[in-house]
Design an enzyme around this catalytic site. Structure first.
Site, PDB file in Angstrom:
ATOM      1  N   CYS A 101       0.854  -1.185   0.000  1.00 15.15           N
ATOM      2  CA  CYS A 101       0.000   0.000   0.000  1.00 15.15           C
ATOM      3  C   CYS A 101       0.886   1.230   0.000  1.00 15.15           C
ATOM      4  O   CYS A 101       1.891   1.277   0.719  1.00 15.15           O
ATOM      5  CB  CYS A 101      -0.896  -0.006   1.241  1.00 15.15           C
ATOM      6  SG  CYS A 101      -1.982   1.423   1.366  1.00 15.15           S
ATOM      7  N   GLU A 144      -8.841  -1.085  -2.092  1.00 14.34           N
ATOM      8  CA  GLU A 144      -9.119   0.358  -2.229  1.00 14.34           C
ATOM      9  C   GLU A 144     -10.372   0.760  -1.460  1.00 14.34           C
ATOM     10  O   GLU A 144     -10.401   1.807  -0.807  1.00 14.34           O
ATOM     11  CB  GLU A 144      -9.236   0.739  -3.707  1.00 14.34           C
ATOM     12  CG  GLU A 144      -7.959   0.555  -4.513  1.00 14.34           C
ATOM     13  CD  GLU A 144      -6.719   1.144  -3.876  1.00 14.34           C
ATOM     14  OE1 GLU A 144      -6.833   2.175  -3.173  1.00 14.34           O
ATOM     15  OE2 GLU A 144      -5.634   0.572  -4.050  1.00 14.34           O
TER      16      GLU A 144
HETATM   17 NI    NI Z   1      -3.674   1.111  -0.093  1.00 15.27          NI
END
Ligand code: NI
Length: 179
Positions: A101, A144
């Protein structure tokens, strides 16, 4: 248009439940999407959520339309702007794979996700999106959309023996993209 700083884990703005978008096809919304697209491209991300640039709205972008080098066997994910999303698991089956991420730089973990989902929402013009996705595509969408409910992938990890630094886990592949 502008490239924004990406907030990192520990910033309380990443833990909020984002607000729904109420006005579509506005200059402000199109500007936000453009900024997110520029920021994601600059960071070589596979996806980005508005809260990651400090914007408290239910907007995510993902997909490149090209095969991801980390998942060479997966079909390309369409370039997508997804607003006010809802996800439904279509199968109780989960799959495990590595995730990173942009808000958790330098780290990777194996994260369980639904293997097959339906996702619904709107694009920036207010047109309905309603798709079924599986595998890597389904994983990216879940990652997401988790950002919109204040969840970062480490909160989904069950086996912390498979959580570590990218350059240690995958030596020689330090140029891998983050999600
Ligand atoms: Ni992320």
């Amino acid at each position: 248009m502008a490239i924004h700083d990406i907030l990192k884990m520990g910033d309380p703005r990443l833990l909020r439940v984002a607000q729904a978008v109420t006005a579509f096809d506005t200059p402000q919304l199109h500007d936000l999407v453009r900024d997110m697209q520029e920021t994601m491209a600059h960071a070589h991300g596979a996806g980005l959520a508005a809260p990651q640039i400090g914007v408290d709205l239910q907007v995510v972008i993902f997909g490149s339309g090209q095969v991801n080098p980390r998942y060479p066997d997966a079909p390309p994910i369409p370039v997508t702007v997804l607003i006010n999303p809802t996800l439904t698991a279509l199968d109780p089956l989960e799959s495990e794979d590595w995730e990173g991420c942009l808000s958790v730089p330098g780290l990777r973990a194996v994260v369980p996700r639904w293997q097959r989902i339906r996702y619904q929402g709107m694009d920036a013009h207010g047109l309905v999106i309603d798709r079924v996705a599986e595998g890597f595509h389904a994983r990216v969408v879940q990652h997401e959309c988790d950002h919109l409910i204040g969840k970062l992938y480490p909160m989904r990890v069950r086996d912390f023996s498979r959580f570590g630094y990218t350059d240690v886990l995958f030596p020689g592949i330090s140029a891998l993209e983050d999600d």
